[in-house]
Every structure is written in C-alpha cells, then in structure tokens.
Design an enzyme around this catalytic site. Structure first.
Site, PDB file in Angstrom:
ATOM      1  N   SER A   1      -2.044   6.011  -6.261  1.00  0.00           N
ATOM      2  CA  SER A   1      -2.124   5.252  -5.014  1.00  0.00           C
ATOM      3  C   SER A   1      -0.879   4.420  -4.790  1.00  0.00           C
ATOM      4  O   SER A   1      -0.529   4.111  -3.652  1.00  0.00           O
ATOM      5  CB  SER A   1      -3.348   4.334  -5.025  1.00  0.00           C
TER       6      SER A   1
ATOM      7  N   ASP B   1      -6.715  -2.617  19.802  1.00  0.00           N
ATOM      8  CA  ASP B   1      -5.936  -2.240  18.622  1.00  0.00           C
ATOM      9  C   ASP B   1      -4.534  -2.837  18.676  1.00  0.00           C
ATOM     10  O   ASP B   1      -3.533  -2.123  18.707  1.00  0.00           O
ATOM     11  CB  ASP B   1      -5.885  -0.718  18.466  1.00  0.00           C
TER      12      ASP B   1
ATOM     13  N   HIS C   1      -6.607  -2.984  -2.109  1.00  0.00           N
ATOM     14  CA  HIS C   1      -5.897  -1.713  -2.131  1.00  0.00           C
ATOM     15  C   HIS C   1      -4.950  -1.520  -0.948  1.00  0.00           C
ATOM     16  O   HIS C   1      -3.756  -1.233  -1.117  1.00  0.00           O
ATOM     17  CB  HIS C   1      -6.913  -0.572  -2.188  1.00  0.00           C
TER      18      HIS C   1
END
Length: 595
Positions: A475, A251, A296
């Site tokens: 959003s 990560d 998005h």
C-alpha cells in the site's frame, strides 16, 4: 457507443443541465464585502504582505480633471491630502499613493477588459452619489498590527471614505515550480526511499525543464478518506471549481462513493473512516475506529504529495520535519472514499469501487481537471468483471487514465485485483537494501517494484490529526509509483497513457533481481523447457521504479547486467536448484501462467 459510455454521457449531460443556471445565478447574487480582511491561513502561509492593504479611497477630483507634468507631481498632490486626512492615526504606519482612476467610465482610459463591471460596493454607492464620475484613489496602507488594520478599515468604511479595501496579496511568477533549491532540499532530507527511486535526480531534471505550472497533475486516491486539513497536505488537495458536475454532491475536495444513492455517485465528505471530522486523531480500541484503516488514505496521500517542511522549532511542534515529503511536489490529490463499515469491518465493496471508477471517468470527461492517475492501495483475490470493464474504459485512449495498484501483502504468488488486471501497474514492495519485502506478493502479473519498507525500516507519512507515522506494505509502494506518474505528466503533459505506462515499466532498474541482495533467493526464473535459450520469468516486474529515468523514458544502464548474473535453472519458489531438479518442477512455468 457502448452502454457504459452512453450512461456516462447521459449522467454528465444531466449534471450540467441541472446545475449550470443555478450556479451562475448564485454567483451573480453574491455581493463582495467593502472590506476584505486577510484570513489566518493567508497570513500563516505567507500569501499576503503582513499588515498591508490596498485601499481605494473616494476622491473628489477624478483623473480626467487633473493634469500633471510627471508622476512625481501626481504623487505629491495626492499624498499631501491623503497624509493629512489619514496618516495622523497611530494605527496607520505608512501610506503610499499608487494611482487614480475614474470607475464610472473605465473604457475611457483603455481598461474596458480590466473593469468590465463596476464592483458591487461601487454600484450601491453610485445610487447615493451626485458625482458624474466616480474617482478612486488607490493606495497601499501599512498598519501597526492586524487588529489595527481591522479597526481602522472598519472605521473608514463606516465613515464612507473608501470604496473598498483588500489584502496586499503576494503574487508569484508562473515559473517552473520544480526548482533546483527544492531538489537540494529533498536531497538534504536523506529520506531512504527517495534515494532508491532517484527522486532528487528527477527533481533536478524537472527544475531545468520548461514545465507549465498550470497543468497540475491530479492523482485520485481511492481509499479510506483523507484528512484534507493536515498541515502537510492541505495545500496539495484539489479544489473543484464546479462541484456537482461529475455526479457527486458538493464534491469540492473529492467524493465519498459509499454514500451513493439514486442519481448521485456520492457526497463531498471525505472524512477518514471512523472519524466525525477532519483534524481528528484515529483511535484504536473496541469503541474507536480501526486505526490502520482510518490512517490508510491520509498516509497514502502523503507519500504521493505531502509538502517538504524545514524542521524548525515552530514546525516541530506540529510534527513537521525533513523526514516526510511526497514524491510529486506539484501534484494535487483528489480523495475518493470507498471504505465503509460493512458488518463491523472497514471494507470497500465492489459497488463503491465501481461508483468511484465512474466518478473518475465523469470527472475526467467533464474537463474539471487533468485527472490522469488513480492510486488503488487495496485488493482481493477474486476478480470482478464489471470493475475490470471500468478499468479498461479508464485506460483506453479516450480517457488516458493510468491506474496503479498494490500487489498485496501475503508473500504469495496469488493474483490480487485490481493490481493483476492487464491495464493496471501492479506494484510489489522492496526494502532499504533493494530486497523484496518479506510480506510482498510477487508473480508474473506484477509490473514493477517500489520501496514499501521492510524489517524495521518503514515509510513515514501523514496520518489524520496533523501527525505522522511509519508504515510498511505494498500500500505504501503503490503511491510511490503513482507519484512518479505525476512527475512524468508534469514533465510531459501530452504523454499518452500507454507511453506513460511504458515510461515507468520499461525504465525500472533490475537490481532487485541481483541474487546477492535476496539471500540467494532467485525471483527471476528460467523456463527449463526451452533448451539452450531459457525463458526468464520475472516475478517482481521489470524492476525498481526509477523516477529520473521515467521522465525521459530511457532505461538506466548501471544495472543492466543483473540478468546475466542469474544462473539458468528452475527452482522451487524463490530458490536456485540444480538443473537435475525433480521432474515435477517442469510444470512450474505452467502454474505461473495459470495463476
């Protein structure tokens, strides 16, 4: 200790125990190159002095055997032979002597802390040297071009005349990154939604404060993935110094929790949904990824922290311009991908959300970075008790993490989750005239409102492939609030999660309730059951977020009389009615509570 906390601690302990020794051993075995060339990104981002390198030449005589009356004499001595040996080649434009040091015994000269170990190239050379000392003459060399630098340094390495060479990096003072100049550039941008939240005033206030640039706020973005190579985002993506500690494999720049398996919370790829790599455009159509889902997460991240760029000819070719700039110029983004293809549709399962929440908890507790804010621009009408438990854990005093979530886009009073959970800041959307956006949900569970676009005026931000697009929605309003939370934490890193939440909610501006801007629609109801002293029911939270006021936690005063302009009475949803309204309207307050 509850089961969840115990599980988090066990996972963290296992991660540390499993990777610590291997990581240290791996770093020890890596040998730095003799010649380190400036990368393309370092040159393009202005991190190095162009065509200039710090070159450490091998010297026959060390500093301990030389005694000079002044640095001028020292410079003349060394420059004489350096110029004679190395200035004759036309590829070398200039050479400047800097210092001489005996690397075999750095402690002799009081630099034991600066050179605790002999660099690897010198250790290798030492085995072939008969010198008792290892004198090194440090110089700055300017070349005619980068190609000339590469060829000349390679030749010097092959000839064995240098110990090592590295780019002449630019260094910057650790000063306040929020400068007055930056605030003025934001003001010149004239981005409509920046003006609505008083962002320029907030940046001006930050410029005058003594903030610590080392305490960079990190905002975790739970979404569809992020194009971490986007020109306006690549410098704002968090880099994890110790991948794997928080339970996610590799990560380095975030985690894809949709790929969790036994023992791992996910993998380190956060490529936008439907794409096979970064820097790719999202394509709509039957065979391509759904464009809106694909874009998005990158769009949301840009609203939080995209870089403000001057619209020059070179940058305009890449789509960079004044009309795109994130709320928090110093924030870093931690992308967490929760969207996967579920039965042909890009969706986030509760499982992937739970994995994401646990990853944030472990990331925070592992001390790998100051993750204090989570943006959740997703939701559904059905609550999940396990998700709510995790939200409560993240919000409690031990974790100090604030979760911001979108209220959803159905123009409904139905509660959307996680926005409606008590510890979360649920965000409704407003338009360019401070009106409620026609699509935005509302209700007594909403905490604040923020610009999200309305009508033909929308929010422009980053999308995969290095470009930009306009979008509207709650959003887009949610990351505005998340970015403000980042600003507040940059201004006051010690502010508790409760104080942070209150700073944003209590200072919001109530002008959104002005009946003149919503075509007479009243989103601030009165309870007719309390005679003489009607109880207000705000359906758009405490108002429109105010970045400048949130820094100090003090409410703005210029619109405090809006409440008084709303006449008492109770009406159908969004309209003012005469006090003699039908009897069934008396039950609306009860419905509000139940919803």
């Amino acid at each position: 200790m509850n089961i969840l906390t115990h599980s988090l601690l066990l996972s963290l302990t296992a991660s540390v125990a499993g990777c610590g020794q291997l990581r240290d051993a791996g770093l020890e075995s890596v040998q730095p190159p003799v010649v380190k060339l400036a990368s393309n990104s370092e040159r393009q981002n202005g991190q190095v002095v162009p065509r200039s390198y710090i070159v450490t030449f091998r010297s026959q005589v060390g500093a301990t055997l030389l005694r000079f009356a002044s640095f001028r004499d020292e410079y003349r001595h060394h420059y004489s032979y350096l110029s004679s040996d190395y200035r004759g080649d036309p590829r070398v434009r200039d050479l400047r002597y800097l210092a001489t040091i005996d690397l075999a015994n750095p402690g002799k000269h009081g630099v034991s802390s600066g050179l605790p170990k002999i660099p690897s190239p010198l250790r290798l050379a030492w085995d072939q040297s008969s010198l008792k000392e290892m004198p090194a003459t440090i110089t700055a060399v300017d070349f005619a071009s980068e190609d000339d630098a590469q060829s000349m340094l390679s030749a010097w390495e092959e000839q064995g005349v240098i110990w090592f060479a590295e780019p002449n990096y630019k260094n910057h003072l650790l000063e306040n990154p929020f400068t007055t100049e930056l605030a003025e550039r934001y003001k010149s941008a004239e981005i409509w939604w920046h003006e609505k939240i008083r962002l320029t005033e907030a940046l001006t206030k930050l410029a005058a404060s003594n903030i610590n640039p080392d305490q960079t706020p990190i905002v975790a973005v739970l979404d569809s993935g992020v194009d971490i190579e986007h020109p306006a985002l690549k410098n704002r993506i968090f880099t994890n110094p110790t991948p794997g500690v928080s339970g996610c494999v590799d990560d380095v720049h975030g985690c894809d929790t949709t790929q969790a398996d036994r023992g791992n919370l996910g993998v380190g790829s956060v490529i936008p949904y439907g794409l096979t790599g970064y820097s790719q455009n999202c394509n709509s159509g039957q065979k391509g990824p759904d464009a809106s889902v694909c874009q998005h997460g990158t769009h949301v991240s840009g609203i939080i922290a995209a870089e403000l760029a001057i619209n020059t000819a070179d940058q305009s070719d890449q789509g960079l311009g004044w009309d795109v700039a994130g709320v928090c110029p110093v924030c870093k983004i931690l992308p967490i991908k929760i969207i996967s293809n579920i039965e042909g549709q890009g969706s986030a399962s509760d499982e992937s959300i739970i994995n994401a929440m646990q990853y944030v908890a472990l990331f925070r507790n592992s001390g790998r970075g100051a993750v204090r804010v989570v943006n959740s621009s997703f939701g559904k009408y059905t609550p999940n008790r396990a998700v709510e438990l995790l939200v409560n854990v993240l919000s409690e005093s031990a974790s100090q993490i604030l979760i911001v979530a979108a209220a959803s886009n159905e123009d409904s009073m139905l509660r959307s989750y996680p926005a409606a959970y008590p510890g979360v800041i649920g965000v409704a959307a407003t338009g360019p005239s401070d009106e409620k956006a026609v699509y935005s949900n509302y209700g007594p569970w909403v905490k604040v409102a923020a610009p999200g676009g309305n009508g033909g005026v929308e929010i422009k931000s980053t999308v995969p492939g290095g470009t930009f697009e306009y979008k509207r929605g709650t959003s887009m309003a949610s990351p505005v609030v998340a970015g403000i939370a980042g600003l507040v934490l940059a201004y006051d890193p010690g502010r508790s999660v409760e104080a942070l939440r209150n700073s944003i909610v209590a200072t919001a501006d109530k002008r959104v309730y002005d009946p003149d801007i919503n075509n007479g629609i009243n989103y601030l109801y009165y309870d007719p059951l309390v005679a003489g002293s009607p109880q207000r029911w705000p359906l758009l939270g405490s108002g429109i977020v105010d970045a400048a006021a949130a820094l100090d936690g003090k409410s703005a005063s210029y619109s405090s009389n809006v409440y008084d302009r709303v006449q008492p009475g109770c009406g159908t949803i969004g309209t003012y009615q005469n006090p003699r309204s039908p009897w069934w309207l008396l039950f609306l307050p009860l419905l509000l509570v139940l919803l």
